[in-house]
Design an enzyme around this catalytic site. Structure first.
Site, short mmCIF file in Angstrom:
data_model
loop_
_atom_site.label_atom_id
_atom_site.label_comp_id
_atom_site.label_asym_id
_atom_site.label_seq_id
_atom_site.Cartn_x
_atom_site.Cartn_y
_atom_site.Cartn_z
N ASP A 1 82.29 52.54 58.53
CA ASP A 1 83.69 52.52 57.72
C ASP A 1 82.15 52.91 56.69
O ASP A 1 81.59 53.29 56.66
CB ASP A 1 84.12 50.84 57.24
N ASP B 1 82.00 52.88 52.20
CA ASP B 1 82.13 52.50 50.70
C ASP B 1 81.75 53.03 49.77
O ASP B 1 80.66 54.05 49.68
CB ASP B 1 81.05 51.05 51.04
N ASP C 1 70.26 44.50 50.10
CA ASP C 1 69.59 43.84 50.91
C ASP C 1 68.30 44.43 51.72
O ASP C 1 67.20 43.99 51.27
CB ASP C 1 70.64 43.37 51.96
P1 ATP Z 1 77.45 47.65 58.74
O1 ATP Z 1 77.88 49.50 59.87
O2 ATP Z 1 77.00 46.90 59.90
O3 ATP Z 1 78.99 47.07 58.20
P2 ATP Z 1 76.71 47.82 57.16
O4 ATP Z 1 75.12 48.14 55.73
O5 ATP Z 1 77.99 48.44 56.13
O6 ATP Z 1 76.67 48.05 57.57
P3 ATP Z 1 78.40 45.25 55.28
O7 ATP Z 1 77.84 44.26 55.21
O8 ATP Z 1 78.99 46.33 55.33
O9 ATP Z 1 77.08 46.19 56.38
O10 ATP Z 1 77.15 45.66 53.57
C1 ATP Z 1 77.36 47.26 53.31
C2 ATP Z 1 76.55 46.76 52.51
O11 ATP Z 1 76.28 46.52 51.09
C3 ATP Z 1 75.28 46.84 52.67
O12 ATP Z 1 74.85 47.90 53.45
C4 ATP Z 1 74.39 46.08 51.52
O13 ATP Z 1 74.08 47.07 50.69
C5 ATP Z 1 75.35 45.51 51.04
N1 ATP Z 1 75.39 44.39 51.70
C6 ATP Z 1 76.29 43.58 52.37
N2 ATP Z 1 75.79 41.94 52.35
C7 ATP Z 1 74.88 41.76 51.37
C8 ATP Z 1 73.89 40.70 51.25
N3 ATP Z 1 74.31 39.52 51.93
N4 ATP Z 1 73.39 40.63 50.81
C9 ATP Z 1 72.56 42.10 49.86
N5 ATP Z 1 73.08 43.24 49.94
C10 ATP Z 1 73.93 42.81 50.96
MG MG Z 2 79.60 48.27 56.62
#
Ligand code: ATP
Ligand code: MG
Length: 493
Positions: A73, A75, A167
């Site tokens: 997705d 963001d 993170d």
């Molecule tokens: P995925 O493709 O698995 O969804 P993602 O990187 O998009 O991976 P998400 O959990 O959707 O992961 O989170 C989106 C973004 O928000 C991350 O890439 C990170 O930058 C930030 N983020 C999410 N959770 C945390 C956290 N607990 N602490 C710090 N940053 C976070």
């Molecule tokens: Mg995500």
């Protein structure tokens, strides 16, 4: 003094209290093709920019594009506050309390728009009513509990601050499709190339702030196949305990992500390697410590990964039904030994296991209702009479219940012939079904040998290896509820 001046000259955008220096790299040179971005994400970024705000695609989508993976997705991060974002779009919802964001809807697709936030430990963090760039800053100082866990996270900041509170370095990349620029403050591009998962800032402090990041290490290392940087890895063992502080609903969200990303097996493996599985799903600890329970959970997760690789989805109810089954099955067997009738024993086992689990990880009610139905179908599927079979087939959870039976058959807990019989029954026409039912009534080769039924009555120790009792007879073991149609539940058929 002179030193300070030199520092400032060489890191012009570095502000007090935040580390990281802005680096811009053309997306084209990194293999990003903006024409392949979905319209939804492009529209959101452009509308915000036309509204006079900064806007970037951020996080996982940028990381995955750079790795040549298909983003799950998209963001968007912006310097507009949620209240400023919402009116720019026809279908937008303000959501969240701990973390206020806007969901912009495009049909069934959702673009999550979050406002740049600051890291809680930054002295520059804004307080309620502060103004920055002429904008009113919402929120108060970050609330932190006694273990250092951040309780609220709505303090707006600059992009640089926003990068610092993310993170991992590879999760803190921003992409501006209008200028085709990747913005990197923490050498995320370097780590991406080296396939390294590295926490931004001081890892043990970042784990304390939000212990869920411990699980995220396991998830991303598995998903991306990255090495964990030594400094990121090192504090994990001693900080695993912090997971006990995380509210159970949040733990549920992160666990679902971990299970549904197509790398559930590898993630669980990482969790165990890092010593994080303990206390996360306490009942899973038990399951994994018993050979047959472990075989069942592993088979379930392997199936889930294969489904996702094939472009299918895995329902949370099915996943959790699998994860908790070794305990439910074991308890079910024990209760029957204690004389509780078959179906009542299964109900009670489900109650107990779900209640124990809820203390650590709250499974949403609608999910636990479905889980129970999947479990309850198991003894129903063991009864191949016209009285039960047609009803079971039309049960809304039949498909999940049947998949569950297949898994049980594969791990030696149910008779493979029973699973095959149901496969045939689904495939057959009316006459074929009648024939199959007749076969079953005659006790055809598909029927389990009579003596197997006695196993159910053996002492609990027998099922103590985490496996449920084999439930592949045709009932009739003297349990009066056994004979009741549809096991005393409302008839969904
Ligand atoms: P995925 O493709 O698995 O969804 P993602 O990187 O998009 O991976 P998400 O959990 O959707 O992961 O989170 C989106 C973004 O928000 C991350 O890439 C990170 O930058 C930030 N983020 C999410 N959770 C945390 C956290 N607990 N602490 C710090 N940053 C976070
Ligand atoms: Mg995500």
């Amino acid at each position: 003094m002179i030193r300070k001046l030199i520092d400032r000259l060489f890191s012009p955008k570095k502000s007090a209290g935040t580390q990281g220096r802005r680096m811009e790299t053309p997306g084209a040179s990194l293999g990003i093709d903006p024409s392949r971005l979905p319209n939804s994400a492009l529209t959101v970024v452009r509308s915000l920019q036309q509204g006079g705000f900064e806007a970037y695609i951020v996080g996982g989508a940028v990381r995955d594009m750079l790795l040549g993976l298909k983003p799950k997705d998209f963001d968007v991060a912006t310097n507009a506050t949620p209240e400023q974002v919402k009116p720019l779009f026809r279908r937008a919802l303000l959501i969240g309390r701990r973390f206020r964001i806007v969901h912009v809807m495009f049909g069934r697709e959702v673009i999550e728009v979050s406002t740049f936030r600051s890291n809680p430990d930054e002295p520059a963090a804004a307080v309620d009513g502060d103004e920055r760039d002429g904008r009113k800053l919402a929120g108060r100082h970050h609330a932190v509990d006694t273990s250092g866990r951040v309780l609220r996270d709505n303090v707006w900041g600059s992009q640089e601050e926003d990068a610092a509170r993310r993170d991992f370095t590879v999760n803190a990349l921003y992409y501006d499709p209008s200028r085709d620029l990747v913005v990197d403050y923490h050498h995320g591009l370097r780590d991406l190339k080296a396939r390294t998962l590295r926490m931004i800032g001081e890892p043990s402090r970042r784990y304390r702030e939000d212990p869920v990041r411990l699980l995220r290490v396991a998830r991303f290392a598995a998903k991306l196949g990255f090495e964990i940087a030594p400094g990121t890895l090192h504090p994990i063992a001693s900080q695993a305990e912090l997971l006990r502080n995380v509210p159970s609903a949040r733990l549920f969200d992160e666990t679902i992500k971990l299970l549904q990303t197509g790398h559930a097996l590898a993630s669980l493996d990482n969790l165990r390697r890092l010593g994080l599985h303990k206390g996360l799903l306490p009942l899973i600890d038990l399951a994994l410590s018993q050979p047959r329970g472990e075989a069942f959970v592993m088979a379930a997760l392997g199936d889930t990964d294969a489904r996702i690789a094939a472009g299918k989805t895995a329902s949370p109810a099915f996943l959790f039904a699998c994860l908790l089954w070794p305990q439910v099955g074991q308890r079910w067997a024990q209760l029957q030994v204690e004389g509780v009738p078959l179906i009542a024993a299964l109900d009670q086992a489900a109650d107990e296991v779900l209640a124990a689990q809820a203390e650590r990880l709250a499974i949403q009610r609608r999910i636990s209702v479905d889980m129970r139905e999947i479990w309850a179908l198991q003894p129903r599927l063991a009864r191949r009479s016209s009285r039960y079979a047609y009803g079971a087939l039309e049960h809304p959870r039949f498909r999940a219940g049947f998949d569950f039976l297949l898994l049980r058959a594969r791990t030696g807990e149910a008779a493979p012939e029973l699973a095959q019989w149901w496969q045939d029954f689904q495939d057959a026409d009316e006459a074929g079904r009648a024939e199959l039912l007749e076969q079953a009534a005659r006790g055809s080769p598909a029927e389990a040998p009579k003596k197997r039924r006695r196993r159910r009555r053996k002492p609990a120790g027998e099922a103590g290896d985490g496996a449920a009792p084999r439930e592949d007879g045709d009932g009739g073991d003297g349990d009066d509820r056994d004979a009741a149609p549809h096991d005393g539940r409302p008839d969904h058929a």
